[in-house]
Design a protein around this motif. Structure first.
Motif, mmCIF file in Angstrom:
data_model
loop_
_atom_site.group_PDB
_atom_site.id
_atom_site.type_symbol
_atom_site.label_atom_id
_atom_site.label_comp_id
_atom_site.label_asym_id
_atom_site.label_seq_id
_atom_site.Cartn_x
_atom_site.Cartn_y
_atom_site.Cartn_z
ATOM 1 N N ASN A 54 -41.956 -48.684 -13.518
ATOM 2 C CA ASN A 54 -42.285 -49.282 -12.219
ATOM 3 C C ASN A 54 -41.701 -48.491 -11.065
ATOM 4 O O ASN A 54 -41.846 -48.861 -9.917
ATOM 5 C CB ASN A 54 -41.810 -50.736 -12.164
ATOM 6 C CG ASN A 54 -40.330 -50.860 -12.413
ATOM 7 O OD1 ASN A 54 -39.723 -49.988 -13.021
ATOM 8 N ND2 ASN A 54 -39.751 -51.934 -11.944
ATOM 9 N N GLU A 107 -42.412 -54.800 -15.617
ATOM 10 C CA GLU A 107 -41.017 -54.356 -15.507
ATOM 11 C C GLU A 107 -40.162 -55.324 -14.692
ATOM 12 O O GLU A 107 -38.950 -55.188 -14.618
ATOM 13 C CB GLU A 107 -40.949 -52.950 -14.897
ATOM 14 C CG GLU A 107 -41.061 -51.828 -15.914
ATOM 15 C CD GLU A 107 -39.899 -51.785 -16.905
ATOM 16 O OE1 GLU A 107 -38.741 -51.959 -16.496
ATOM 17 O OE2 GLU A 107 -40.159 -51.594 -18.101
ATOM 18 N N ARG A 108 -40.831 -56.297 -14.060
ATOM 19 C CA ARG A 108 -40.049 -57.266 -13.294
ATOM 20 C C ARG A 108 -39.553 -58.375 -14.219
ATOM 21 O O ARG A 108 -39.668 -59.555 -13.935
ATOM 22 C CB ARG A 108 -40.890 -57.825 -12.147
ATOM 23 C CG ARG A 108 -41.206 -56.758 -11.102
ATOM 24 C CD ARG A 108 -42.196 -57.229 -10.074
ATOM 25 N NE ARG A 108 -41.588 -58.114 -9.084
ATOM 26 C CZ ARG A 108 -42.254 -58.607 -8.035
ATOM 27 N NH1 ARG A 108 -43.531 -58.303 -7.867
ATOM 28 N NH2 ARG A 108 -41.659 -59.396 -7.180
ATOM 29 N N ALA A 109 -39.028 -57.979 -15.340
ATOM 30 C CA ALA A 109 -38.390 -58.914 -16.262
ATOM 31 C C ALA A 109 -37.012 -58.347 -16.529
ATOM 32 O O ALA A 109 -36.807 -57.146 -16.403
ATOM 33 C CB ALA A 109 -39.180 -58.998 -17.568
ATOM 34 N N GLY A 110 -36.086 -59.198 -16.880
ATOM 35 C CA GLY A 110 -34.784 -58.682 -17.236
ATOM 36 C C GLY A 110 -33.650 -59.512 -16.689
ATOM 37 O O GLY A 110 -33.838 -60.620 -16.180
ATOM 38 N N ALA A 117 -47.263 -51.885 -15.169
ATOM 39 C CA ALA A 117 -45.810 -51.710 -15.269
ATOM 40 C C ALA A 117 -45.100 -52.343 -14.078
ATOM 41 O O ALA A 117 -44.021 -52.911 -14.211
ATOM 42 C CB ALA A 117 -45.466 -50.230 -15.364
ATOM 43 N N SER A 118 -45.734 -52.272 -12.906
ATOM 44 C CA SER A 118 -45.083 -52.832 -11.722
ATOM 45 C C SER A 118 -44.969 -54.349 -11.862
ATOM 46 O O SER A 118 -44.160 -54.963 -11.180
ATOM 47 C CB SER A 118 -45.841 -52.447 -10.458
ATOM 48 O OG SER A 118 -47.059 -53.161 -10.386
ATOM 49 N N PRO A 147 -38.092 -51.926 -7.566
ATOM 50 C CA PRO A 147 -37.659 -51.695 -8.946
ATOM 51 C C PRO A 147 -36.167 -51.980 -9.124
ATOM 52 O O PRO A 147 -35.360 -51.629 -8.262
ATOM 53 C CB PRO A 147 -37.986 -50.223 -9.190
ATOM 54 C CG PRO A 147 -38.335 -49.634 -7.882
ATOM 55 C CD PRO A 147 -38.626 -50.723 -6.922
ATOM 56 N N ILE A 148 -35.826 -52.576 -10.249
ATOM 57 C CA ILE A 148 -34.417 -52.805 -10.555
ATOM 58 C C ILE A 148 -33.803 -51.466 -10.963
ATOM 59 O O ILE A 148 -34.374 -50.734 -11.766
ATOM 60 C CB ILE A 148 -34.268 -53.806 -11.725
ATOM 61 C CG1 ILE A 148 -34.941 -55.133 -11.378
ATOM 62 C CG2 ILE A 148 -32.798 -54.022 -12.074
ATOM 63 C CD1 ILE A 148 -34.986 -56.119 -12.539
ATOM 64 N N ARG A 172 -28.608 -53.727 -6.316
ATOM 65 C CA ARG A 172 -29.210 -53.771 -7.643
ATOM 66 C C ARG A 172 -30.657 -53.299 -7.676
ATOM 67 O O ARG A 172 -31.180 -52.983 -8.722
ATOM 68 C CB ARG A 172 -29.136 -55.204 -8.170
ATOM 69 C CG ARG A 172 -27.723 -55.728 -8.191
ATOM 70 C CD ARG A 172 -27.684 -57.140 -8.699
ATOM 71 N NE ARG A 172 -28.339 -58.070 -7.806
ATOM 72 C CZ ARG A 172 -28.309 -59.394 -7.968
ATOM 73 N NH1 ARG A 172 -27.658 -59.905 -8.979
ATOM 74 N NH2 ARG A 172 -28.919 -60.194 -7.126
ATOM 75 N N PHE A 173 -31.313 -53.325 -6.545
ATOM 76 C CA PHE A 173 -32.703 -52.865 -6.509
ATOM 77 C C PHE A 173 -32.759 -51.525 -5.788
ATOM 78 O O PHE A 173 -31.958 -51.262 -4.897
ATOM 79 C CB PHE A 173 -33.575 -53.897 -5.810
ATOM 80 C CG PHE A 173 -33.682 -55.179 -6.591
ATOM 81 C CD1 PHE A 173 -34.707 -55.362 -7.497
ATOM 82 C CD2 PHE A 173 -32.738 -56.175 -6.440
ATOM 83 C CE1 PHE A 173 -34.793 -56.529 -8.240
ATOM 84 C CE2 PHE A 173 -32.812 -57.346 -7.184
ATOM 85 C CZ PHE A 173 -33.848 -57.520 -8.086
#
Lengths: 583, 458
Positions: free
Chosen positions: A297, B287-290, B283-284, B115-116, A99-100
């Motif tokens: 990101n 963006e770690r939401a979700g 952003a880094s 990153p996802i 997933r990453f």
């Protein structure tokens, strides 16, 4: 293959020995084999920008040159797919790594084992030139993919396989060039992303890209092969407008580049597009769409590459004779990536820290759009629509200003319209389209002879409103004479009933040109009839009291998209209302 | 056995420049011993043939060139991860400061995260009921969303954040698995105390993970704070399947710390002296939401930032809003008028709201009534500016109606007590009450079927 050693690391910028490397060569950096590109050579030093996170690299690790510039593989399997900024397929990456997004992976961008049903059109003995089609394959049920001879290659067919199932690695045709060398052709070809794919010649724009969005199609149309910019502060609906265009515009292929944007948004596009049906082909929208997702990101250098990856894919489909539309959301993120890398290289900054070559890069990019006669003799086009996210919503910043120089269509999004939830928030005073004149003959012929006249009159009413608003702001609207009050009322109807368009409404989300014209005609008819009785000293308040202005505004919801007859009913309503006011 | 290398060449601000350390990797953590034998930590931020540049987490005060030595730890900054983090308090670098001992776990992750993959995300579609009318109805918070609060110095953002943390409910049956990760960056001691006390009073301490970097703490640690917090949040959400609400305050202090370090490194500044990579850096984090496929949990972010000089075009709020999925803007005028929470309806926005409301989640009329409320508020603003010029008496009857609407909207709908949790139904009904003071035919954003059912005016 050249091997050199890392000498320095600063974020995404790595310095290595320059020996044997060339500028713009693709390299693999370190034990993790991170993807990178040589961006400068100076004496013994090669500067490499790395498309992946550089944490964990040590001095002395190897940098391996791959011997070709940053390239992507073009072939069947691009559509209905999603890539990152350097062309790696994200679905396959998920299958391989989870997933990453990990680092250093090298998944081939096209599925090399998938068999497709090819029709080989070239026969032994045929003479094939560059850009000629030698085989076709239905890439998705909506689109026939044409396998073309790559630019710079030509010759006589010496071998051709029969029709049947092949993969992108199978040789379909062999040709002998003039110098006697044999070249094997597969369905896939490589192309460097920063290099424009050649055409025979570029053609002037003559046909609009029909988007079904009234304010765009009627007031500020963009041509097939044109360039447009959508600048707007955050929350003004850039992305929403881009989505609407990607969904409804009448291009054959859509390349949607999410450059430094939100991850959830890309997922939203993925889910939404797979549920939407293309009104023309009656097939899912995804079948004509390719997404490039380089979220904010993901590494900054790959963000810089993503717009080039997108435009290269677009040119490839143009070469097959298709009309392609590229949505780049957002070009400001790309410019910022340029700035970030330029800063790491310690280059002398120009405006606001952006490198001095910002304008030339923007120009190069937008110049890759255009309608063209392809090498194979077809007609295709690449329309380029770039969103711009100006810092602090200030349109005088360098990216907006420089973009404005290279695009011919400018859809300025307005914060105050967005706050009033007037969407699309395209400001009719600040926006322009240079294509209107060139496209007028097409509208005349295909929509209606008076289309252009209606547009000018609608624009005229909006302009008068603008100047009257100045007075109203100072002293209120009570003091205006009735004919000017009428302008305000009709302008209100234009704004609510025509310019404002509801993307979530089943009927209103896409409106064909025919209906757009009839709507303008109806609004103008309302204006003319009212003006006639006002001239006879009938107070405008009496007409307004009939509610006819709101009633006309609602025709966007109430009249079906191909129900032309219903406009006659609206016209009768206007007649009745005016008659009632006069009585 | 760790090898300590001598050879400090320069110390400036939090940066320590050493001669080349063999085998040093970019972004690797180093253990540092200063002249007096004190131990510190740092990480490598730049490498070339002659120099290794290290950011010292604790700051360089008291260090000298000759006595300082550094040893490689062999990994990037990382955090041990376990469910035991709940209820604990760490400093900005993830070291426990609550006297309850070290955190031990076999799982340890790089705090920078990865990153996802966009295709592995699940599109956020269910809302979090905060019990606050303005947020629930007009700028609905969605699970997996990042929705910052834009505030100014001295405004009630902390109260609002606490109220959200206390009242937030996940609808459906998995409400129990809800937890909070609180990251404080450069906030004052009494503000931190306020949060701690409020969490205690609300009885949520046992489901809260706290990372504290106070305004007097080292700035390098401030850069690590949100990364530690998000690493913990990702673990709790994606491995332990919890719904995590991450409150990060104050992002302005974070960005200023980034600027401070960037300028010490001699980097070329972008706008207002902030480094060119401020966007990528923010952003880094954001963006770690979700929500990711295969996990039942979610990471929802509620970053708080104070806009310098209340200027929304300042780079920090500007870039933030370009990354986040909307913003809740607090309005100083409303605050001064005694409205709490002072959420500006016009400037606030939740981008993900459209897919998380309606009959499947909240109520069928939600989209229509909120669109109408926005349009009415825009009209109110217009009428007020007109009234300021020509006086209220000169306004037309319909314009005066909007002024009345505006007052009612602020007094009854926006305003609520700090311990008042309204259900979504109550909030929507309240809004209908107020909208119904306007004539029905002026409500052009609502379809007749909803007007027939909910409109209460004449």
């Amino acid at each position: 293959m050249t091997v050199s050693k890392i000498k320095g690391i600063n974020g995404p910028v790595v310095t290595a020995d320059s020996e044997g490397l060339f500028v713009s060569e693709t390299v693999r950096v370190g034990k993790m084999r991170l993807l990178g590109e040589v961006i400068a050579l100076s004496g013994d030093d090669a500067t490499v920008q790395v498309y992946e996170e550089t944490g964990g690299l040590t001095l002395g690790e190897e940098v391996v040159g791959e011997g070709e510039p940053m390239s992507i593989t073009l072939g069947p399997g691009i559509l209905d797919n999603i890539f990152d900024g350097v062309g790696r397929p994200l679905r396959d990456l998920e299958a391989a790594e989870g997933r990453f997004i990990g680092r250093g992976s090298s998944v081939p961008s096209l599925d090399e084992n998938k068999k497709r049903e090819y029709t080989v059109t070239a026969k032994v003995g045929d003479r094939l030139g560059e850009g000629d089609v030698f085989a076709t394959v239905p890439e998705t049920p909506s689109l026939l993919h044409k396998c073309m001879v790559p630019p710079g290659v030509s010759g006589v067919v010496t071998e051709a396989v029969p029709d049947g199932e092949y993969t992108v690695r199978d040789v379909l045709v062999k040709i002998r060039a003039a110098d006697g060398s044999i070249r094997e052709l597969t369905a896939a070809q490589r192309w460097p992303i920063r290099k424009r794919r050649p055409v025979r010649r570029y053609l002037p724009p003559t046909e609009p890209l029909v988007t079904g969005q009234r304010v765009i199609d009627s007031l500020f149309p963009v041509a097939k092969g044109g360039t447009a910019a959508i600048p707007g502060g955050f929350g003004t609906g850039k992305t929403m407008t881009q989505h609407q265009l990607a969904k409804w515009c009448d291009a054959d292929v859509i390349i949607y580049v999410g450059c430094g944007e939100r991850g959830n948004e890309m997922t939203g596009v993925l889910t939404e597009f797979s549920e939407l049906i293309d009104p023309r082909t009656k097939r899912p929208m995804t079948e004509r769409t390719c997404l490039i997702a380089n979220t904010s990101n993901m590494p900054v250098a790959a963000r810089e590459a993503s717009v080039y990856t997108g435009i290269t894919l677009a040119e490839y489909y143009r070469d097959m004779g298709y009309d392609v539309a590229v949505m780049a959301d957002s070009t400001s993120r790309w410019a910022e990536a340029l700035r970030e890398i330029s800063g790491r290289l310690e280059e002398m900054p120009a405006e606001e820290g952006y490198p001095a070559y910002l304008p030339s890069r923007l120009a190069e990019f937008y110049e890759r759009a255009g309608a063209a006669e392809t090498l194979g003799g077809d007609r295709g086009s690449v329309t380029l629509i770039g969103a711009v996210s100006p810092q602090g919503s200030d349109f005088s910043e360098p990216v907006t200003q420089n973009t404005k120089r290279f695009v011919r269509c400018f859809w300025a999004l307005d914060k105050s319209l967005a706050w009033a939830r007037h969407y699309p928030a395209i400001n009719w005073t600040d926006s322009y389209s240079e294509y209107r004149g060139e496209l007028d003959p097409w509208f005349r012929e295909h929509v209606g002879p008076r289309f252009g006249e209606y547009v000018s009159r609608i624009a005229g009413i909006l302009a008068s409103e603008q100047s009257l608003e100045q007075i109203v702001k100072l002293i209120g609207d009570d003091v205006l004479p009735d004919d000017q009050k009428l302008i305000l009322l009709v302008a209100g109807t234009i704004r609510n009933g025509f310019l404002q368009q509801n993307a979530y409404h089943a009927v209103d989300t896409f409106v064909p040109l025919e209906k757009q014209m009839r709507m303008m005609e109806t609004i103008l008819c309302l204006y003319d009839e009212c003006a006639a009785v006002i001239a006879k000293a009938v107070p405008v308040s009496r007409i307004a009291a009939t509610g006819i202005f709101d009633s006309v505004s609602r025709m966007k919801y109430e009249i079906g998209n191909d129900d032309a007859a219903a406009f006659d009913a609206v016209k009768r309503k206007i007649d009745a209302a005016v008659a009632a006011a006069e009585a | 056995m760790k090898i300590y290398y001598k050879g400090a060449k320069e110390i400036s601000g939090p940066l320590l420049v050493m001669r080349r350390i063999p085998g040093a990797a970019y972004d690797e953590v180093v253990d540092i011993t200063d002249g007096s034998g004190g131990a510190r930590r740092g990480r490598i931020v730049s490498l070339d043939g002659d120099h290794t540049v290290i950011e010292v987490f604790e700051g360089t005060g008291g260090m000298d060139l000759s006595g300082t030595s550094a040893a490689l730890v062999g990994r990037p900054a990382s955090l041990p991860l376990t469910k035991e983090l709940l209820g604990r308090t760490m400093n900005g670098a993830g070291v426990p400061v609550d006297g309850m001992g070290e955190i031990v776990s076999s799982v340890e992750r790089d705090i920078n995260g990865e990153p996802i993959n966009p295709v592995s995300r699940t599109y956020p579609q269910n809302y979090i009921c905060t019990g606050i009318s303005s947020i629930d109805v007009l700028m609905t918070l969605i699970r997996g969303q990042k929705l910052p609060i834009f505030s100014g110095s001295g405004m009630s953002h902390n109260e609002l954040a606490v109220q959200i943390a206390r009242q937030a409910r996940i609808t459906g049956d998995d409400g129990a698995k809800f937890c909070i990760v609180f990251a404080a960056m450069g906030i004052k001691r009494d503000v931190a105390d306020y949060f701690r006390k409020s969490f205690e009073e609300a009885g949520v301490v046992s489901r809260t993970v706290t990372f504290l970097n106070l305004s007097s703490d080292p700035i390098v640690e401030r850069i690590l704070t949100p990364r530690c917090a998000l690493t913990a949040a990702e673990y709790l959400a994606f491995e332990e399947n919890m719904h995590v609400l991450v409150i990060m305050t104050d992002m302005t202090s974070y960005a200023e710390a980034l600027r401070e370090i960037s300028s010490l490194k001699g980097e070329i500044p972008g706008r207002k002296g902030f480094p060119g990579y401020l966007y990528s850096d923010l952003a880094s984090l954001y963006e770690r939401a979700g929500i990711v496929k295969g996990s039942a949990g979610s990471v929802t972010q509620l970053p708080i930032l104070t806009m310098p000089g209340d200027d929304i075009t300042h780079p920090i709020p500007d870039l933030t809003a370009y990354i986040t999925e909307g913003q809740i803007v607090l309005d100083r005028e409303l605050e001064a008028a005694g409205v709490y929470p002072p959420c500006s309806a016009l400037m606030s926005l939740s981008r993900l709201m459209k897919d998380g409301i309606g009959d499947r989640f909240t109520r069928e009329d939600h989209a229509a009534i909120s669109a109408q409320a926005f349009a009415c508020c825009a009209k109110v603003a217009e009428v007020r500016s007109l009234a300021a010029v020509i006086g209220e008496d000169e306004l037309s009857e319909s314009d005066r109606g909007y002024l009345r609407f505006g007052r009612e909207f602020e007094r009854r709908f926006l305003t609520q007590r700090k311990d008042e949790a309204r259900t979504i139904g109550e909030s929507l009904d309240l809004l209908w009450d107020i909208v119904s003071t306007l004539p029905r035919e002026s409500l052009n954003r609502i379809e007749d079927k909803y007007l027939d059912r909910y409109y209460r005016g004449k």
